[in-house]
Motif scaffolding. Structure first.
Motif, PDB file in Angstrom:
ATOM      1  N   UNK A 214     -74.571 -45.303  18.279  1.00 21.33           N
ATOM      2  CA  UNK A 214     -73.303 -45.734  18.866  1.00 21.33           C
ATOM      3  C   UNK A 214     -72.106 -45.171  18.122  1.00 21.33           C
ATOM      4  N   UNK A 215     -72.305 -44.090  17.380  1.00 19.75           N
ATOM      5  CA  UNK A 215     -71.205 -43.486  16.640  1.00 19.75           C
ATOM      6  C   UNK A 215     -71.482 -42.024  16.364  1.00 19.75           C
ATOM      7  N   UNK A 216     -70.418 -41.277  16.013  1.00 18.04           N
ATOM      8  CA  UNK A 216     -70.585 -39.838  15.771  1.00 18.04           C
ATOM      9  C   UNK A 216     -70.083 -39.379  14.407  1.00 18.04           C
ATOM     10  N   UNK A 217     -69.306 -40.193  13.700  1.00 17.12           N
ATOM     11  CA  UNK A 217     -68.779 -39.777  12.400  1.00 17.12           C
ATOM     12  C   UNK A 217     -69.546 -40.455  11.283  1.00 17.12           C
ATOM     13  N   UNK A 218     -70.141 -39.656  10.389  1.00 20.10           N
ATOM     14  CA  UNK A 218     -70.955 -40.201   9.303  1.00 20.10           C
ATOM     15  C   UNK A 218     -70.277 -40.124   7.944  1.00 20.10           C
ATOM     16  N   UNK A 219     -69.355 -39.184   7.759  1.00 18.05           N
ATOM     17  CA  UNK A 219     -68.776 -38.970   6.442  1.00 18.05           C
ATOM     18  C   UNK A 219     -69.807 -38.570   5.405  1.00 18.05           C
ATOM     19  N   UNK A 220     -70.930 -38.014   5.851  1.00 17.58           N
ATOM     20  CA  UNK A 220     -72.068 -37.640   4.998  1.00 17.58           C
ATOM     21  C   UNK A 220     -72.765 -38.846   4.366  1.00 17.58           C
ATOM     22  N   UNK A 221     -72.415 -40.064   4.793  1.00 17.01           N
ATOM     23  CA  UNK A 221     -72.959 -41.269   4.173  1.00 17.01           C
ATOM     24  C   UNK A 221     -74.278 -41.638   4.836  1.00 17.01           C
ATOM     25  N   UNK A 222     -75.381 -41.405   4.120  1.00 16.22           N
ATOM     26  CA  UNK A 222     -76.708 -41.669   4.673  1.00 16.22           C
ATOM     27  C   UNK A 222     -76.938 -43.164   4.901  1.00 16.22           C
ATOM     28  N   UNK A 223     -76.295 -44.012   4.104  1.00 15.84           N
ATOM     29  CA  UNK A 223     -76.529 -45.455   4.176  1.00 15.84           C
ATOM     30  C   UNK A 223     -75.680 -46.137   5.244  1.00 15.84           C
ATOM     31  N   UNK A 224     -74.722 -45.432   5.805  1.00 14.58           N
ATOM     32  CA  UNK A 224     -73.809 -46.047   6.766  1.00 14.58           C
ATOM     33  C   UNK A 224     -74.203 -45.663   8.185  1.00 14.58           C
ATOM     34  N   UNK A 225     -74.273 -46.659   9.073  1.00 18.06           N
ATOM     35  CA  UNK A 225     -74.576 -46.401  10.475  1.00 18.06           C
ATOM     36  C   UNK A 225     -73.264 -46.242  11.240  1.00 18.06           C
ATOM     37  N   UNK A 226     -72.996 -45.069  11.790  1.00 17.14           N
ATOM     38  CA  UNK A 226     -71.733 -44.857  12.514  1.00 17.14           C
ATOM     39  C   UNK A 226     -71.608 -45.827  13.690  1.00 17.14           C
ATOM     40  N   UNK A 227     -70.401 -46.338  13.915  1.00 16.28           N
ATOM     41  CA  UNK A 227     -70.226 -47.336  14.966  1.00 16.28           C
ATOM     42  C   UNK A 227     -69.112 -46.997  15.936  1.00 16.28           C
ATOM     43  N   UNK A 228     -68.613 -45.770  15.935  1.00 16.91           N
ATOM     44  CA  UNK A 228     -67.555 -45.401  16.866  1.00 16.91           C
ATOM     45  C   UNK A 228     -67.713 -43.967  17.346  1.00 16.91           C
ATOM     46  N   UNK A 229     -67.754 -43.780  18.661  1.00 14.08           N
ATOM     47  CA  UNK A 229     -67.885 -42.439  19.217  1.00 14.08           C
ATOM     48  C   UNK A 229     -66.492 -41.816  19.328  1.00 14.08           C
ATOM     49  N   UNK A 230     -66.256 -40.761  18.552  1.00 14.05           N
ATOM     50  CA  UNK A 230     -64.960 -40.078  18.590  1.00 14.05           C
ATOM     51  C   UNK A 230     -65.091 -38.630  19.054  1.00 14.05           C
ATOM     52  N   UNK A 231     -66.327 -38.169  19.223  1.00 14.20           N
ATOM     53  CA  UNK A 231     -66.587 -36.822  19.745  1.00 14.20           C
ATOM     54  C   UNK A 231     -67.092 -36.977  21.175  1.00 14.20           C
TER      55      UNK A 231
END
Length: 282
Positions: free
Chosen positions: A228-245
């Motif tokens: 449910x998201x596209x931006x990770x910031x290279x953070x493997x532990x974080x699940x992206x939650x916003x589609x901006x692409x």
């Protein structure tokens, strides 16, 4: 009058020919938008030189033949072009030539013929290098008119909206809508993709989707896949939650598949954004 045997023989040959001919199958196209992250020497652990092979592999594995990229510097485009054996179009946003980031389009020239191209700035003066409204940086849209192997023609517009200016993002959407209408005189199918830096509830997004001719490919796809998201910031532990692409479509386009691709290698991502891919038919 008696019908000659040769007539029946001709009919028989015709029936055999028709029944043995392969069915005509519509040609599908894999396209994607991918913020590849600029070659930042401070990205310790995620340097471009280490990510590049995985970016190439991802594109090749998913058979993406036409790709809109954001944040690409010229040497990154050159490396991708050589690694994929693709051509690219676009200019640097700082000087209209080679300086600054590109919102370029890479394409497989064995499958697509480039018919026209251009770049305009997301500002009140789109014809020259400029910064628009409350934007922090120059922003551009690069577009190409393509023909596939069947001769079908279509446009692709690739953008990267500002990450700071909300007014700039809203005005950018309005500007691109006008530019597409101006450029696409033939009313061909259009694919509009990029890093919009907004989620679907933002007015910069809804000003597009409230136009009856424009659809978010994700929402009309026969199959949607991914988080449910596209931006990770290279953070493997974080699940992206916003589609901006996003990828938007207009015209006679069927979206067969939409995917947010989470490919990784050793708990690392090829970029700080997930690429977004669609398979479409015209």
């Amino acid at each position: 009058m008696k019908t000659p045997k040769s007539f029946y023989f001709s009919i028989l040959i015709l029936i055999i020919f028709i029944s043995s001919s392969p069915p005509v199958i519509a040609q599908s196209h894999n396209l994607a938008t991918f913020n590849i992250r600029w070659d930042n020497p401070n990205d310790t652990g995620n340097l471009w030189k280490d990510r590049l092979p995985h970016v190439i592999d991802l594109i090749q594995f998913h058979q993406i033949d036409l790709l809109g990229v954001q944040e690409a510097l010229q040497h990154q485009l050159t490396q991708m072009s050589e690694g994929l054996d693709y051509k690219y179009i676009g200019v640097g946003r700082d000087d209209g030539e080679n300086k600054g980031e590109f919102s370029a389009i890479l394409y497989n020239s064995k499958k697509y013929q480039l018919l026209d191209q251009g770049t305009f700035w997301l500002s009140p003066t789109p014809e020259k290098p400029s910064k628009g409204w409350d934007a922090a940086l120059n922003r551009v849209s690069t577009y190409g008119k393509f023909a596939d192997q069947s001769g079908t023609e279509f446009y692709v517009f690739n953008i990267h909206y500002d990450h700071i200016g909300q007014k700039a993002r809203e005005e950018s959407s309005k500007l691109v809508l006008k530019q597409i209408e101006k450029i696409n005189k033939e009313k061909l199918p259009v694919i509009w993709m990029g890093d919009f830096n907004v989620t679907p509830e933002n007015p910069a997004y809804t000003v597009i989707t409230t136009q009856p001719q424009w659809k978010d490919a994700r929402l009309i796809s026969d199959l949607s896949y991914g988080p449910a998201g596209t931006f990770t910031g290279f953070d493997w532990e974080k699940l992206p939650d916003g589609i901006i692409d996003h990828i938007f479509v207009s015209g006679q386009i069927q979206v067969l598949r939409h995917g947010i691709l989470t490919d990784n290698y050793g708990k690392k991502y090829p970029s700080d954004h997930f690429p977004v891919m669609v398979e479409v038919e015209f």
